[in-house]
Design an enzyme around this catalytic site. Structure first.
Site, short mmCIF file in Angstrom:
data_model
loop_
_atom_site.label_atom_id
_atom_site.label_comp_id
_atom_site.label_asym_id
_atom_site.label_seq_id
_atom_site.Cartn_x
_atom_site.Cartn_y
_atom_site.Cartn_z
CB CYS A 107 8.80 8.97 67.79
SG CYS A 107 10.45 9.47 68.24
CG ASN A 108 6.99 12.49 72.86
OD1 ASN A 108 6.17 13.29 73.26
ND2 ASN A 108 6.87 11.19 73.12
CB THR A 109 12.70 12.29 69.45
OG1 THR A 109 12.71 11.92 70.83
CG2 THR A 109 14.01 12.92 69.07
CB CYS A 129 10.36 9.56 75.72
SG CYS A 129 11.14 8.18 74.83
CB THR A 130 6.36 6.73 72.63
OG1 THR A 130 7.50 6.58 71.76
CG2 THR A 130 5.54 7.92 72.17
CG HIS A 131 11.46 4.07 74.12
ND1 HIS A 131 11.37 4.85 72.99
CD2 HIS A 131 12.16 2.96 73.76
CE1 HIS A 131 12.00 4.24 71.99
NE2 HIS A 131 12.48 3.09 72.43
N1 DGL Z 1 10.31 7.02 71.66
C1 DGL Z 1 10.94 8.23 71.31
C2 DGL Z 1 10.27 9.47 71.80
O1 DGL Z 1 9.10 9.45 72.03
C3 DGL Z 1 12.36 8.26 70.93
C4 DGL Z 1 13.39 7.91 71.91
C5 DGL Z 1 14.72 7.91 71.22
O2 DGL Z 1 14.78 7.40 70.10
O3 DGL Z 1 15.68 8.43 71.77
O4 DGL Z 1 10.88 10.48 71.94
#
Ligand code: DGL
Length: 269
Positions: A69-71, A189-191
């Site tokens: 997760c980047n965040t 973002c990994t999503h």
């Molecule tokens: N998948 C996440 C990322 O890479 C987090 C997105 C989120 O929770 O807002 O940042």
């Protein structure tokens, strides 16, 4: 066993790459669905969750942790590393340098969460690169949530996702390979890799999309090699747990990883 976690299903995009790189490795994937998405929350919340999840996964005996997760990487990885010096902890960050190597127009779009883009960690990553290209940053409010909602998706959830993605891509300005146009788009973002097709259609087929799955997987493999641990002898088993309802995680994992996967809920307040 390697622990992998994200606020929800996004980190499955990293797990896909990890499985390709380490096919015999066993993984436990934790989706913090009861406490995410993270991107528009307080940094302290994301840090507290990171600590709680790391303790939990350590208790399960993981030999390394991938913060997929980047965040959460931006908010917590430095704390986690200093609190767990004996545990290899691998994070993810927006692929600015790979994008720089690809861009000819020297104009690069970066899609990420509000928290990632506002973080000191991201500022430190961006600063030395600013002279080499123009980076157009877009905080994609609502996009990770729209992706979560679309997984088991109604037609309405799909339409909402497309509208949200379209708004954010349009806000970047002109995309294309002409001079002054954004020719490279960082999925920070990994999503977002899960909607790469939709993003590509919105951005145009000439625009190059860049994500971080493969480099993170390679880095994880090399960190495991540093441990001098025996080569993975597992069978590539994947355990999926969620701190919220597990249906979305299971549906996403079956769609993107393997059709027989099962997810369960774990209480982790
Ligand atoms: N998948 C996440 C990322 O890479 C987090 C997105 C989120 O929770 O807002 O940042």
């Amino acid at each position: 066993m390697i622990g992998v976690y994200d606020s929800g299903i996004g980190g499955l995009s990293i797990l896909q790459a990890l499985r390709r790189e380490l096919p015999e490795q066993d993984f436990i994937y934790l989706a913090d669905s009861g406490h995410g998405p993270y991107g528009e929350r307080e940094t302290d919340h994301v840090l507290a969750r990171a600590r709680r999840i790391t303790e939990h996964l350590r208790g399960r005996g993981v030999q390394a942790l991938v913060v997929a997760c980047n965040t959460a990487t931006a908010a917590a990885i430095e704390h986690l590393r200093s609190e767990h010096p004996d545990l290899p902890i691998i994070g993810v960050e927006p692929a600015l340098k790979p994008a720089l190597a690809l861009s000819r127009s020297r104009r690069i779009g970066v899609l990420a969460t509000r928290m990632t883009l506002a973080s000191d960690k991201f500022a430190r990553l961006l600063e030395p690169l600013r002279e080499q290209a123009q980076f157009v940053l877009r905080a994609c409010d609502g996009l990770a949530l729209a992706i979560e909602n679309s997984v088991q998706g109604s037609a309405q959830a799909q339409a909402d996702l497309l509208a949200c993605a379209s708004e954010h891509v349009q806000a970047l300005g002109e995309l294309g390979t002409g001079s002054g146009q954004i020719d490279t788009l960082v999925l920070g973002c990994t999503h977002y890799p899960f909607i790469a097709d939709q993003l590509q259609a919105l951005a145009g087929s000439e625009v190059c999309l860049v994500d971080t799955g493969a480099p993170v997987a390679r880095q994880t493999r090399s960190r495991l090699a540093d441990l001098a641990a025996p080569a993975p002898s597992g069978q590539g088993h994947i355990e999926l747990i969620s701190t919220g309802p597990s249906e979305g995680l299971q549906a996403a994992a079956r769609r993107w990883l393997a059709p027989d996967l099962h997810a369960s809920t774990v209480g982790l307040p």
